[in-house]
Design an enzyme around this catalytic site. Structure first.
Site, PDB file in Angstrom:
ATOM      1  N   GLY A 274       0.816  -1.572  -0.411  1.00  0.00           N
ATOM      2  CA  GLY A 274       0.227   0.233  -0.318  1.00  0.00           C
ATOM      3  C   GLY A 274       0.709   1.248  -0.147  1.00  0.00           C
ATOM      4  CD  GLU A 275       2.629   5.693  -0.467  1.00  0.00           C
ATOM      5  OE1 GLU A 275       2.277   5.326  -1.675  1.00  0.00           O
ATOM      6  OE2 GLU A 275       3.572   6.650  -0.280  1.00  0.00           O
ATOM      7  CB  SER A 276       5.600   3.031   3.563  1.00  0.00           C
ATOM      8  OG  SER A 276       5.968   3.529   3.534  1.00  0.00           O
TER       9      SER A 276
ATOM     10  CB  CYS B 150       5.033  -3.713  -1.704  1.00  0.00           C
ATOM     11  SG  CYS B 150       5.283  -2.459  -2.415  1.00  0.00           S
TER      12      CYS B 150
ATOM     13  NE  ARG C 144       8.182   5.761   0.766  1.00  0.00           N
ATOM     14  CZ  ARG C 144       7.792   6.719   0.686  1.00  0.00           C
ATOM     15  NH1 ARG C 144       8.260   8.027   0.911  1.00  0.00           N
ATOM     16  NH2 ARG C 144       6.258   6.868  -0.128  1.00  0.00           N
TER      17      ARG C 144
ATOM     18  CB  ILE D  61       3.296  -2.223  -7.899  1.00  0.00           C
ATOM     19  CG1 ILE D  61       2.268  -3.565  -8.551  1.00  0.00           C
ATOM     20  CG2 ILE D  61       2.480  -0.926  -7.859  1.00  0.00           C
ATOM     21  CD1 ILE D  61       1.313  -3.868  -8.083  1.00  0.00           C
ATOM     22  NE  ARG D  62       4.339   4.708  -6.477  1.00  0.00           N
ATOM     23  CZ  ARG D  62       4.339   6.323  -6.374  1.00  0.00           C
ATOM     24  NH1 ARG D  62       5.293   6.140  -7.060  1.00  0.00           N
ATOM     25  NH2 ARG D  62       5.189   6.530  -5.616  1.00  0.00           N
TER      26      ARG D  62
ATOM     27  CG  HIS E 177       2.627  -6.286  -3.977  1.00  0.00           C
ATOM     28  ND1 HIS E 177       2.144  -5.901  -3.183  1.00  0.00           N
ATOM     29  CD2 HIS E 177       2.949  -5.164  -4.894  1.00  0.00           C
ATOM     30  CE1 HIS E 177       2.128  -4.606  -3.229  1.00  0.00           C
ATOM     31  NE2 HIS E 177       3.174  -4.091  -4.076  1.00  0.00           N
TER      32      HIS E 177
ATOM     33  CD  GLU F 187       0.775  -8.842  -0.948  1.00  0.00           C
ATOM     34  OE1 GLU F 187       1.485  -9.895  -1.530  1.00  0.00           O
ATOM     35  OE2 GLU F 187       0.318  -7.619  -1.181  1.00  0.00           O
TER      36      GLU F 187
HETATM   37  N1  GLN Z   1       5.968   2.905  -2.805  1.00  0.00           N
HETATM   38  C1  GLN Z   1       4.851   2.471  -1.486  1.00  0.00           C
HETATM   39  C2  GLN Z   1       5.197   3.140  -0.421  1.00  0.00           C
HETATM   40  O1  GLN Z   1       6.227   3.606  -0.074  1.00  0.00           O
HETATM   41  C3  GLN Z   1       4.834   1.534  -1.835  1.00  0.00           C
HETATM   42  C4  GLN Z   1       4.139   0.119  -2.839  1.00  0.00           C
HETATM   43  C5  GLN Z   1       3.476  -0.504  -2.703  1.00  0.00           C
HETATM   44  O2  GLN Z   1       3.853  -1.039  -1.497  1.00  0.00           O
HETATM   45  N2  GLN Z   1       3.382  -1.389  -3.384  1.00  0.00           N
HETATM   46  O3  GLN Z   1       4.396   3.011   0.898  1.00  0.00           O
END
Ligand code: GLN
Length: 201
Positions: free
Chosen positions: A47-49, A79, A108, A137-138, A178, A180
């Site tokens: 997700g987004e940390s 991630c 990151r 993903i990112r 991921h 999952e």
């Molecule tokens: N770039 C996201 C972060 O800094 C992580 C991306 C992800 O969990 N798919 O949290």
């Protein structure tokens, strides 16, 4: 029966819950300290940390998670979850905090803009002798590991430099990708069988 929590503040919670069900585990979503108290192990989703950390502070579960990690609770982070487990973050957002516990430095969004998202086949020591389809993903990569951290898998960049993307240190497991989001549950199964069953709460 071992109860496994998935931190459910933001991110791909449902996907982790589904993978755990497929492995025959009993997952619950965790938002409150009382829910955390009832689980033997925890998954930190992708997700987004920064968002997950902020919400963890608002829900007053940040310190309780930190404490359980320090006490040896098994935790798997994918991630954003890897970033949240890292002791040190390069390119961190202003004021970014992590639960920590894993003696690594992560970068990151390490793979850069051109390859925001990609998939590749990886072999993962101890977990999978045949390739795992890894979805990035990112994603972060690991820049530096402490002496007690085992590197399970790496991705080699265009310059031929290998960057760890799956690591384990005792009760903590983290991947930049991921599992999952795929139907391959070998990483969840390894976490459950090799890391959670030895720690009964
Ligand atoms: N770039 C996201 C972060 O800094 C992580 C991306 C992800 O969990 N798919 O949290």
């Amino acid at each position: 029966m071992l109860k496994i929590g998935v931190l459910a503040l933001q991110g791909d919670v449902r996907e982790h819950i589904a993978s755990l069900h497929e492995c025959g585990a009993t997952p619950i979503t965790v938002r409150r300290p009382s829910e955390l108290d009832s689980v033997s192990a925890l998954i930190l989703p992708g997700g987004e940390s920064t968002t997950i950390a902020k919400l963890a502070h608002s829900f007053e579960i940040f310190e309780p998670i930190r404490k359980r990690i320090a006490e040896g609770m098994p935790v798997y982070g994918s991630c954003a979850g890897m970033i949240l487990l890292a002791d040190r973050v390069t390119d961190a957002a202003h004021d970014q905090t992590t639960f920590g516990g894993l003696d690594i430095t992560v970068r990151r969004n390490a793979f850069g803009r051109q390859v925001d998202s990609f998939e590749t086949d990886l072999e993962i020591l101890e977990i999978a002798s045949t390739a795992v389809r890894a979805v990035f993903i990112r994603a972060p990569w690991v820049e530096q590991v402490g002496s007690s951290v085992e590197v399970l898998s790496s991705v080699t960049d265009k310059k031929g430099v290998a960057h760890p993307v799956a690591v384990r240190q005792g009760s903590l497991l983290a991947t930049s990708f991921h599992p999952e989001l795929t139907s391959d549950n070998r990483i969840h199964r390894y976490f459950l069988e090799q890391m959670c069953h030895s720690f009964q709460k």
